[in-house]
Design a protein around this motif. Structure first.
Motif, PDB file in Angstrom:
ATOM      1  N   UNK A   1       0.841  -1.205   0.000  1.00 29.05           N
ATOM      2  CA  UNK A   1       0.000   0.000   0.000  1.00 29.05           C
ATOM      3  C   UNK A   1       0.875   1.254   0.000  1.00 29.05           C
ATOM      4  N   UNK A   2       1.935   1.220   0.790  1.00 30.08           N
ATOM      5  CA  UNK A   2       2.834   2.367   0.841  1.00 30.08           C
ATOM      6  C   UNK A   2       3.619   2.509  -0.469  1.00 30.08           C
ATOM      7  N   UNK A   3       4.006   1.379  -1.061  1.00 26.36           N
ATOM      8  CA  UNK A   3       4.691   1.427  -2.358  1.00 26.36           C
ATOM      9  C   UNK A   3       3.791   2.043  -3.426  1.00 26.36           C
ATOM     10  N   UNK A   4       2.509   1.751  -3.351  1.00 27.30           N
ATOM     11  CA  UNK A   4       1.546   2.323  -4.291  1.00 27.30           C
ATOM     12  C   UNK A   4       1.508   3.845  -4.154  1.00 27.30           C
ATOM     13  N   UNK A   5       1.439   4.340  -2.931  1.00 23.86           N
ATOM     14  CA  UNK A   5       1.402   5.785  -2.689  1.00 23.86           C
ATOM     15  C   UNK A   5       2.691   6.441  -3.188  1.00 23.86           C
ATOM     16  N   UNK A   6       3.823   5.817  -2.906  1.00 24.29           N
ATOM     17  CA  UNK A   6       5.103   6.356  -3.380  1.00 24.29           C
ATOM     18  C   UNK A   6       5.134   6.442  -4.901  1.00 24.29           C
ATOM     19  N   UNK A   7       4.714   5.387  -5.560  1.00 28.58           N
ATOM     20  CA  UNK A   7       4.807   5.336  -7.030  1.00 28.58           C
ATOM     21  C   UNK A   7       3.897   6.369  -7.680  1.00 28.58           C
ATOM     22  N   UNK A   8       2.673   6.502  -7.187  1.00 29.05           N
ATOM     23  CA  UNK A   8       1.754   7.484  -7.776  1.00 29.05           C
ATOM     24  C   UNK A   8       2.256   8.902  -7.509  1.00 29.05           C
ATOM     25  N   UNK A   9       2.734   9.160  -6.290  1.00 31.32           N
ATOM     26  CA  UNK A   9       3.216  10.501  -5.945  1.00 31.32           C
ATOM     27  C   UNK A   9       4.425  10.891  -6.778  1.00 31.32           C
ATOM     28  N   UNK A  10       5.339   9.955  -7.009  1.00 31.02           N
ATOM     29  CA  UNK A  10       6.575  10.276  -7.725  1.00 31.02           C
ATOM     30  C   UNK A  10       6.379  10.400  -9.231  1.00 31.02           C
TER      31      UNK A  10
ATOM     32  N   UNK B   1      -3.542  -0.966 -10.871  1.00 28.13           N
ATOM     33  CA  UNK B   1      -3.197   0.178 -10.018  1.00 28.13           C
ATOM     34  C   UNK B   1      -4.455   0.970  -9.666  1.00 28.13           C
ATOM     35  N   UNK B   2      -5.324   1.181 -10.650  1.00 26.20           N
ATOM     36  CA  UNK B   2      -6.578   1.904 -10.416  1.00 26.20           C
ATOM     37  C   UNK B   2      -7.423   1.180  -9.366  1.00 26.20           C
ATOM     38  N   UNK B   3      -7.513  -0.140  -9.472  1.00 18.06           N
ATOM     39  CA  UNK B   3      -8.311  -0.935  -8.532  1.00 18.06           C
ATOM     40  C   UNK B   3      -7.693  -0.891  -7.130  1.00 18.06           C
ATOM     41  N   UNK B   4      -6.362  -0.993  -7.040  1.00 19.97           N
ATOM     42  CA  UNK B   4      -5.700  -0.942  -5.725  1.00 19.97           C
ATOM     43  C   UNK B   4      -5.945   0.397  -5.030  1.00 19.97           C
ATOM     44  N   UNK B   5      -5.829   1.472  -5.800  1.00 14.77           N
ATOM     45  CA  UNK B   5      -6.032   2.795  -5.201  1.00 14.77           C
ATOM     46  C   UNK B   5      -7.472   2.957  -4.728  1.00 14.77           C
ATOM     47  N   UNK B   6      -8.427   2.549  -5.534  1.00 13.00           N
ATOM     48  CA  UNK B   6      -9.827   2.648  -5.128  1.00 13.00           C
ATOM     49  C   UNK B   6     -10.107   1.824  -3.877  1.00 13.00           C
ATOM     50  N   UNK B   7      -9.532   0.636  -3.795  1.00 14.34           N
ATOM     51  CA  UNK B   7      -9.713  -0.227  -2.626  1.00 14.34           C
ATOM     52  C   UNK B   7      -9.121   0.429  -1.380  1.00 14.34           C
TER      53      UNK B   7
END
Length: 295
Positions: free
Chosen positions: A5-14, A32-38
């Motif tokens: 979950x934290x890796x997802x936030x890092x990747x989208x932010x960067x 990625x879209x599904x993970x963020x929505x979840x």
């Protein structure tokens, strides 16, 4: 929450986008879209503002991003510490350098390195960008800049000189190239978005109309000179060995840069990193005259 979950936030932010995050994490856009929505549904909070395809963290997203960056730094520090204790002359080394250095110098040196240390495999990242050694995007970098970050360790190898080159066929019947302006001559330059010192020098010294061909690749620029399109500013180690090129001006002192071999301080005592510094570093120093435009 887990680390993914934290890796997802890092990747989208960067990267600022789901597409960029998907590339970073090795998944498709829909995943990625599904993970963020979840994730947002789980916490019942919006983590990113979406505008014209760009994703920017909300206040909640920023809070999670700060936590993710701290976790990442701890993980990277642990990885460097463990790797730095490795006394084996085996494993993988990720090396990054520019396209021109890889083309002209590095392969010959890697032949000797592999002959001495065949248990070490090399992954070469040919990239003109400065990959982040602190985040382990590479283990070792060969750069034409002095390391500025305090956590990096480097060895200065030589200076790198730049000069103007042309093909004899292009020069036939043309006036002697004379600065400033080099009237009567065509030039091969960088792409318009380039910020390299060589690109700035051309902008300052040559009328825009004289730059008739542009490329983001120094190797391609060299081949264009060989073809007779015009003059180009090249590193001396790239231009001097070419029998069908002649140096027409320079070296240009303002473009001289220091060449460094760099790694993270935590990795400098790793056996395979020391071996690379020894073999490749010594080989580059032995080629100092070529790098400095003296040979």
């Amino acid at each position: 929450m887990d680390w993914n979950s934290f890796r997802l936030i890092l990747a989208i932010s960067r990267t600022g986008s789901l597409k960029g995050a998907a590339k970073t994490l090795g998944h498709d856009h829909s995943t990625i879209f599904r993970w963020l929505n979840t994730l947002e549904a789980t916490f019942q909070v919006q983590l990113f503002e979406r505008s014209a395809g760009t994703y920017r963290p909300t206040d909640a997203g920023e809070r999670m991003l700060l936590a993710a960056e701290r976790m990442e730094e701890e993980a990277l520090a642990l990885d460097r510490d463990i790797t730095g204790r490795d006394a084996r002359l085996s494993g993988n080394l990720r090396i990054t350098c520019s396209e021109s250095l890889a083309y002209r110098l590095l392969n010959d040196l890697l032949v000797e390195f592999r002959a001495r240390h065949d248990g070490i495999s090399i992954e070469l990242l040919v990239d003109n960008r400065q990959l982040d050694l602190l985040r382990r995007e590479a283990d070792i970098a060969i750069r034409a800049t002095r390391p500025a970050e305090g956590d990096l360790f480097g060895r200065r190898l030589a200076d790198t000189a730049w000069a103007l080159y042309a093909s004899p066929a292009y020069l036939a019947g043309k006036p002697t190239p004379v600065a400033p302006g080099f009237a009567g001559h065509s030039f091969i330059g960088w792409d318009t978005a380039a910020t390299a010192a060589a690109a700035t020098w051309l902008t300052d010294m040559v009328p825009g109309a004289a730059i008739v061909y542009r490329s983001s690749s120094l190797i391609n620029q060299m081949m264009a000179v060989k073809a007779g399109i015009g003059l180009a500013l090249l590193p001396c180690y790239l231009g001097d060995p070419e029998a069908d090129l002649v140096r027409v001006a320079g070296p240009e002192g303002a473009l001289t840069r220091e060449l460094w071999l760099i790694t993270h301080r935590d990795l400098r005592n790793t056996a395979r990193v020391r071996a690379f510094f020894d073999v490749v570093g010594r080989g580059l120093v032995a080629r100092r005259d070529l790098l400095e435009g003296k040979g």
